[in-house]
Design a protein around this motif. Structure first.
Motif, PDB file in Angstrom:
ATOM      1  N   ASP A 189     -47.729  14.078  47.865  1.00 61.96           N
ATOM      2  CA  ASP A 189     -48.191  13.630  46.429  1.00 61.96           C
ATOM      3  C   ASP A 189     -48.144  14.583  45.361  1.00 61.96           C
ATOM      4  O   ASP A 189     -48.818  14.784  44.520  1.00 61.96           O
ATOM      5  CB  ASP A 189     -49.636  13.224  46.517  1.00 61.96           C
ATOM      6  N   VAL A 190     -46.944  15.311  45.569  1.00 57.98           N
ATOM      7  CA  VAL A 190     -46.708  16.482  44.391  1.00 57.98           C
ATOM      8  C   VAL A 190     -45.699  15.924  43.399  1.00 57.98           C
ATOM      9  O   VAL A 190     -44.730  15.180  43.674  1.00 57.98           O
ATOM     10  CB  VAL A 190     -45.671  17.616  45.035  1.00 57.98           C
ATOM     11  N   HIS A 191     -46.303  15.822  41.829  1.00 53.89           N
ATOM     12  CA  HIS A 191     -45.524  15.223  40.800  1.00 53.89           C
ATOM     13  C   HIS A 191     -44.688  16.464  40.091  1.00 53.89           C
ATOM     14  O   HIS A 191     -43.483  16.129  39.930  1.00 53.89           O
ATOM     15  CB  HIS A 191     -46.457  14.666  39.729  1.00 53.89           C
ATOM     16  N   TYR A 192     -45.362  17.771  40.105  1.00 49.65           N
ATOM     17  CA  TYR A 192     -44.560  18.780  39.379  1.00 49.65           C
ATOM     18  C   TYR A 192     -45.058  20.250  40.270  1.00 49.65           C
ATOM     19  O   TYR A 192     -46.207  20.291  40.448  1.00 49.65           O
ATOM     20  CB  TYR A 192     -44.778  18.696  38.024  1.00 49.65           C
ATOM     21  N   VAL A 193     -43.904  21.009  40.489  1.00 48.05           N
ATOM     22  CA  VAL A 193     -44.412  22.250  40.905  1.00 48.05           C
ATOM     23  C   VAL A 193     -43.515  23.374  40.046  1.00 48.05           C
ATOM     24  O   VAL A 193     -42.188  23.010  39.532  1.00 48.05           O
ATOM     25  CB  VAL A 193     -43.874  22.505  42.333  1.00 48.05           C
ATOM     26  N   HIS A 194     -44.156  24.437  39.853  1.00 50.14           N
ATOM     27  CA  HIS A 194     -43.342  25.479  39.132  1.00 50.14           C
ATOM     28  C   HIS A 194     -43.765  26.823  39.753  1.00 50.14           C
ATOM     29  O   HIS A 194     -44.826  27.230  40.071  1.00 50.14           O
ATOM     30  CB  HIS A 194     -43.704  25.665  37.546  1.00 50.14           C
ATOM     31  N   PHE A 195     -42.539  27.818  40.201  1.00 53.44           N
ATOM     32  CA  PHE A 195     -42.729  29.214  40.863  1.00 53.44           C
ATOM     33  C   PHE A 195     -42.407  29.958  39.640  1.00 53.44           C
ATOM     34  O   PHE A 195     -41.426  29.730  38.998  1.00 53.44           O
ATOM     35  CB  PHE A 195     -41.806  29.295  41.855  1.00 53.44           C
ATOM     36  N   GLU A 196     -43.174  31.171  39.700  1.00 60.12           N
ATOM     37  CA  GLU A 196     -42.591  32.275  38.822  1.00 60.12           C
ATOM     38  C   GLU A 196     -43.230  33.518  39.281  1.00 60.12           C
ATOM     39  O   GLU A 196     -44.137  33.737  39.784  1.00 60.12           O
ATOM     40  CB  GLU A 196     -43.498  31.878  37.296  1.00 60.12           C
ATOM     41  N   LYS A 197     -42.426  34.778  38.932  1.00 58.63           N
ATOM     42  CA  LYS A 197     -42.840  36.063  39.177  1.00 58.63           C
ATOM     43  C   LYS A 197     -43.807  36.326  38.082  1.00 58.63           C
ATOM     44  O   LYS A 197     -43.134  36.458  36.959  1.00 58.63           O
ATOM     45  CB  LYS A 197     -41.749  36.972  39.394  1.00 58.63           C
ATOM     46  N   LYS A 198     -44.990  36.780  38.233  1.00 64.98           N
ATOM     47  CA  LYS A 198     -45.765  37.075  36.969  1.00 64.98           C
ATOM     48  C   LYS A 198     -46.921  38.161  37.721  1.00 64.98           C
ATOM     49  O   LYS A 198     -47.384  37.979  38.599  1.00 64.98           O
ATOM     50  CB  LYS A 198     -46.667  35.792  36.829  1.00 64.98           C
ATOM     51  N   GLU A 199     -47.021  39.398  37.164  1.00 62.11           N
ATOM     52  CA  GLU A 199     -47.762  40.198  37.268  1.00 62.11           C
ATOM     53  C   GLU A 199     -47.702  40.834  38.777  1.00 62.11           C
ATOM     54  O   GLU A 199     -48.786  41.077  39.319  1.00 62.11           O
ATOM     55  CB  GLU A 199     -49.240  39.976  36.694  1.00 62.11           C
ATOM     56  N   GLY A 200     -46.482  40.841  39.054  1.00 63.20           N
ATOM     57  CA  GLY A 200     -46.124  41.378  40.690  1.00 63.20           C
ATOM     58  C   GLY A 200     -46.532  40.449  41.614  1.00 63.20           C
ATOM     59  O   GLY A 200     -46.725  40.614  42.737  1.00 63.20           O
ATOM     60  N   CYS A 201     -46.921  39.341  41.287  1.00 62.27           N
ATOM     61  CA  CYS A 201     -47.236  38.034  42.177  1.00 62.27           C
ATOM     62  C   CYS A 201     -46.305  36.902  42.077  1.00 62.27           C
ATOM     63  O   CYS A 201     -45.772  36.857  40.909  1.00 62.27           O
ATOM     64  CB  CYS A 201     -48.809  37.723  41.914  1.00 62.27           C
ATOM     65  N   ASN A 233     -63.022   8.267  46.930  1.00 60.29           N
ATOM     66  CA  ASN A 233     -62.538   8.789  45.909  1.00 60.29           C
ATOM     67  C   ASN A 233     -62.476  10.477  45.618  1.00 60.29           C
ATOM     68  O   ASN A 233     -61.654  11.115  45.525  1.00 60.29           O
ATOM     69  CB  ASN A 233     -62.843   8.176  44.389  1.00 60.29           C
ATOM     70  N   ASN A 234     -63.915  10.618  45.934  1.00 67.75           N
ATOM     71  CA  ASN A 234     -64.305  12.005  45.784  1.00 67.75           C
ATOM     72  C   ASN A 234     -63.709  12.842  47.050  1.00 67.75           C
ATOM     73  O   ASN A 234     -63.369  14.020  46.970  1.00 67.75           O
ATOM     74  CB  ASN A 234     -65.590  12.527  45.906  1.00 67.75           C
ATOM     75  N   HIS A 235     -63.766  12.161  48.210  1.00 70.46           N
ATOM     76  CA  HIS A 235     -63.177  12.612  49.382  1.00 70.46           C
ATOM     77  C   HIS A 235     -61.418  13.195  49.190  1.00 70.46           C
ATOM     78  O   HIS A 235     -61.095  14.007  49.686  1.00 70.46           O
ATOM     79  CB  HIS A 235     -63.280  11.850  50.591  1.00 70.46           C
ATOM     80  N   ASP A 236     -60.942  12.218  48.368  1.00 67.98           N
ATOM     81  CA  ASP A 236     -59.349  12.404  48.143  1.00 67.98           C
ATOM     82  C   ASP A 236     -59.152  13.631  47.225  1.00 67.98           C
ATOM     83  O   ASP A 236     -58.377  14.540  47.662  1.00 67.98           O
ATOM     84  CB  ASP A 236     -58.842  11.242  47.513  1.00 67.98           C
ATOM     85  N   GLN A 237     -59.939  13.918  46.318  1.00 69.02           N
ATOM     86  CA  GLN A 237     -59.991  14.960  45.593  1.00 69.02           C
ATOM     87  C   GLN A 237     -60.396  16.305  46.203  1.00 69.02           C
ATOM     88  O   GLN A 237     -59.605  17.310  45.922  1.00 69.02           O
ATOM     89  CB  GLN A 237     -60.942  14.922  44.370  1.00 69.02           C
ATOM     90  N   PHE A 270     -50.582  17.252  40.780  1.00 68.85           N
ATOM     91  CA  PHE A 270     -50.258  16.215  41.892  1.00 68.85           C
ATOM     92  C   PHE A 270     -50.356  14.801  41.380  1.00 68.85           C
ATOM     93  O   PHE A 270     -50.408  14.804  40.083  1.00 68.85           O
ATOM     94  CB  PHE A 270     -51.553  16.123  42.853  1.00 68.85           C
ATOM     95  N   ASN A 271     -49.710  13.822  41.747  1.00 68.40           N
ATOM     96  CA  ASN A 271     -49.578  12.427  41.300  1.00 68.40           C
ATOM     97  C   ASN A 271     -50.703  11.971  40.709  1.00 68.40           C
ATOM     98  O   ASN A 271     -50.703  11.215  39.599  1.00 68.40           O
ATOM     99  CB  ASN A 271     -49.149  11.610  42.367  1.00 68.40           C
ATOM    100  N   ASN A 272     -52.171  12.292  41.120  1.00 66.15           N
ATOM    101  CA  ASN A 272     -53.336  11.866  40.612  1.00 66.15           C
ATOM    102  C   ASN A 272     -53.566  12.643  39.082  1.00 66.15           C
ATOM    103  O   ASN A 272     -54.575  12.558  38.569  1.00 66.15           O
ATOM    104  CB  ASN A 272     -54.344  11.848  41.575  1.00 66.15           C
ATOM    105  N   GLY A 273     -52.878  13.595  38.923  1.00 65.20           N
ATOM    106  CA  GLY A 273     -53.045  14.556  37.682  1.00 65.20           C
ATOM    107  C   GLY A 273     -53.700  15.740  37.913  1.00 65.20           C
ATOM    108  O   GLY A 273     -53.895  16.547  36.866  1.00 65.20           O
ATOM    109  N   GLU A 274     -54.118  16.028  39.225  1.00 66.29           N
ATOM    110  CA  GLU A 274     -54.953  17.383  39.459  1.00 66.29           C
ATOM    111  C   GLU A 274     -53.984  18.496  39.360  1.00 66.29           C
ATOM    112  O   GLU A 274     -52.778  18.290  39.673  1.00 66.29           O
ATOM    113  CB  GLU A 274     -55.675  17.307  40.830  1.00 66.29           C
ATOM    114  N   LYS A 275     -54.419  19.741  38.564  1.00 63.14           N
ATOM    115  CA  LYS A 275     -53.473  20.844  38.472  1.00 63.14           C
ATOM    116  C   LYS A 275     -54.241  21.838  39.373  1.00 63.14           C
ATOM    117  O   LYS A 275     -55.196  22.307  39.270  1.00 63.14           O
ATOM    118  CB  LYS A 275     -53.469  21.030  36.907  1.00 63.14           C
ATOM    119  N   TYR A 276     -53.374  22.729  39.876  1.00 60.07           N
ATOM    120  CA  TYR A 276     -53.773  23.864  40.704  1.00 60.07           C
ATOM    121  C   TYR A 276     -52.678  25.086  40.241  1.00 60.07           C
ATOM    122  O   TYR A 276     -51.728  24.782  40.129  1.00 60.07           O
ATOM    123  CB  TYR A 276     -53.886  23.492  42.207  1.00 60.07           C
TER     124      TYR A 276
END
Length: 153
Positions: free
Chosen positions: A118-130, A47-51, A137-143
């Protein structure tokens, strides 16, 4: 009287004694306990290895966007789906997009490079020149990552 009770409890139906019965029973109990503990530790480790793999995969994906191999420039941002990129090194357009449950990098023609699974949701945005990339992810992790890429005008 005590000897006869003890004799009866350790003898089988034919009257012979079962020496070592408690030893074998104890060994089997120990083996079952050790296997149970091993199973629990293996499950926790997996479980830890997957995260950790999700974290590494996400930052590897961001590294692909920022790599010197392509030197991507952002042409168009479609917030919940795709980013259109141009590489001056290869003189080609690429699409970094969510498809099914993955993020992939495709060219204008056939084929794709799977960047994240295993991507549940993705959002792209131009923000502060970046280019801001948010992934859940499907397991709820957010990055979230900010990539310093040139924006084509």
């Amino acid at each position: 009287m005590k000897n006869s009770l003890l004799k009866n409890s350790f003898s089988n139906s034919s009257g012979h004694f079962k020496y070592g019965y408690l030893l074998v029973e104890g060994m089997m109990s120990m083996i079952i306990c050790v296997l149970g503990i091993w199973l629990i530790t293996t499950t926790i480790w997996a479980n830890n290895h997957d995260q950790q793999n999700q974290t590494l995969n996400f930052y590897s994906c961001v590294q692909l966007l920022e790599s010197d191999h392509y030197q991507f420039e952002v042409c168009e941002v479609k917030p919940d789906w795709e980013v259109v990129l141009y590489s001056p090194k290869t003189h080609k357009y690429y699409h970094f997009q969510k498809y099914s449950n993955m993020l992939r990098l495709t060219g204008d023609r056939k084929g794709h490079l799977r960047s994240l699974t295993d991507v549940h949701y993705v959002h792209f945005e131009k923000k502060e020149g970046c280019l801001q990339t948010r992934v859940i992810f499907n397991n709820g992790e957010k990055y979230v990552a900010y990539s310093r890429l040139e924006f084509k005008k």
